[in-house]
Design an enzyme around this catalytic site. Sequence first.
Site, PDB file in Angstrom:
ATOM      1  N   CYS A  73      -2.620  -2.225  -5.613  1.00  0.00           N
ATOM      2  CA  CYS A  73      -3.411  -3.391  -5.561  1.00  0.00           C
ATOM      3  C   CYS A  73      -4.573  -3.351  -6.541  1.00  0.00           C
ATOM      4  O   CYS A  73      -5.384  -2.347  -6.318  1.00  0.00           O
ATOM      5  CB  CYS A  73      -3.876  -4.035  -4.136  1.00  0.00           C
ATOM      6  SG  CYS A  73      -4.975  -5.431  -4.225  1.00  0.00           S
ATOM      7  N   HIS A 171       6.846  -7.385 -10.327  1.00  0.00           N
ATOM      8  CA  HIS A 171       6.419  -8.620 -10.709  1.00  0.00           C
ATOM      9  C   HIS A 171       7.369  -9.680 -11.308  1.00  0.00           C
ATOM     10  O   HIS A 171       7.908  -8.724 -12.082  1.00  0.00           O
ATOM     11  CB  HIS A 171       4.947  -8.544 -11.478  1.00  0.00           C
ATOM     12  CG  HIS A 171       3.745  -7.926 -10.652  1.00  0.00           C
ATOM     13  ND1 HIS A 171       3.027  -8.725  -9.797  1.00  0.00           N
ATOM     14  CD2 HIS A 171       3.608  -6.730 -10.454  1.00  0.00           C
ATOM     15  CE1 HIS A 171       2.070  -7.790  -9.418  1.00  0.00           C
ATOM     16  NE2 HIS A 171       2.421  -6.776  -9.599  1.00  0.00           N
ATOM     17  N   GLU A 220       2.068 -13.468  -3.580  1.00  0.00           N
ATOM     18  CA  GLU A 220       2.178 -12.064  -3.338  1.00  0.00           C
ATOM     19  C   GLU A 220       3.259 -11.731  -2.030  1.00  0.00           C
ATOM     20  O   GLU A 220       3.157 -12.332  -1.119  1.00  0.00           O
ATOM     21  CB  GLU A 220       0.853 -11.397  -2.990  1.00  0.00           C
ATOM     22  CG  GLU A 220      -0.034 -11.271  -3.985  1.00  0.00           C
ATOM     23  CD  GLU A 220      -1.050 -10.263  -3.931  1.00  0.00           C
ATOM     24  OE1 GLU A 220      -0.926  -9.232  -3.768  1.00  0.00           O
ATOM     25  OE2 GLU A 220      -2.425 -10.654  -3.923  1.00  0.00           O
ATOM     26  N   CYS A 229      -4.632 -11.419  -7.951  1.00  0.00           N
ATOM     27  CA  CYS A 229      -3.931 -10.070  -7.880  1.00  0.00           C
ATOM     28  C   CYS A 229      -3.951  -9.328  -8.882  1.00  0.00           C
ATOM     29  O   CYS A 229      -3.728  -9.830 -10.079  1.00  0.00           O
ATOM     30  CB  CYS A 229      -2.270 -10.760  -7.801  1.00  0.00           C
ATOM     31  SG  CYS A 229      -1.448  -9.229  -7.807  1.00  0.00           S
ATOM     32  N   GLY A 232      -0.784  -8.085 -10.702  1.00  0.00           N
ATOM     33  CA  GLY A 232      -0.200  -9.243 -11.313  1.00  0.00           C
ATOM     34  C   GLY A 232      -0.952  -9.766 -12.423  1.00  0.00           C
ATOM     35  O   GLY A 232      -0.049 -10.182 -13.347  1.00  0.00           O
TER      36      GLY A 232
END
Length: 284
Positions: A73, A171, A220, A229, A232
């Site tokens: 993360c 992703h 998510e 994110c 992301g």
Amino acid sequence: MHFTKMEGCGNDYIYVNGFEEKIPQVEKPGLVRRLSDRHFGIGGDGVIFINPAEEADFEMEMYNADGTRAEMCGNGIRCVGKFVYDKGLTDKEQITVVSAGKVKVLDLTVEKMTGQQDRGVVTRVRVNMGSPILEPALIPVEAEGSRAINEPITVDGREYRMTCVSMGNPHAVIFTEGVADLELEQIGPLFENHERFPKRTNTEFVEILDRQTVFMRVWERGTGETLACGTGCCATAVACILNELTDDKVTVKLLGGELLIEWDRENNLIYMTGPATTVFEGTA
């Protein structure tokens, strides 16, 4: 158990000092679900345990709000940097953090408030997020060819175009108009659990604003829509550049703030820069 609530661009997690708090592994998923509940618990997008590590200065052991383990993360790891410096666990302004076996290098921006006599606190963190993974089998995503770039995917009877990237976690980046008005609660789970993603996926819905700026909302895996994110944003920048939609340095605007993402194409490294904030502390 003592905890610290922190957030990066609104992506909020509950942080636990694993040097002091010894919680059996078997108990962690249930504990994470209870703590993450926004009605009956502390509330957060998940829980991150900060532990000793042999291969780095610290380990980030991360869980989604549903109690499942997560690999990485970006917003969370920036807050780890702030936590260990502000709490006096390190005096270095460049540290290494390992998560799911991958080591990241963090550069900490330390600032002193007016009249402050101590060493200051971390306000921003720049993270070397490593190289993007584009091979479908390693992301993983079911796709033909060596990369899944601008590839069609049908969800709920509608065809979208996706570009798939892993930044240590999967992703799928979808470029579309009217991102602010999308009903993510409906379409997010359909992408997350689509049969083409063997380990489920995080999904970014992206609108191009100009060659240096995009707007993104994210669904998510294991959590739902979040305000930001970090991985992301990295995946989004890579997808933008691969599709020749932006330059190599991209500001990603999010519901919770914005992050600066840079792709060093020569060395194939992604750099993420953004804030890290302590919200409150307590005992659970």
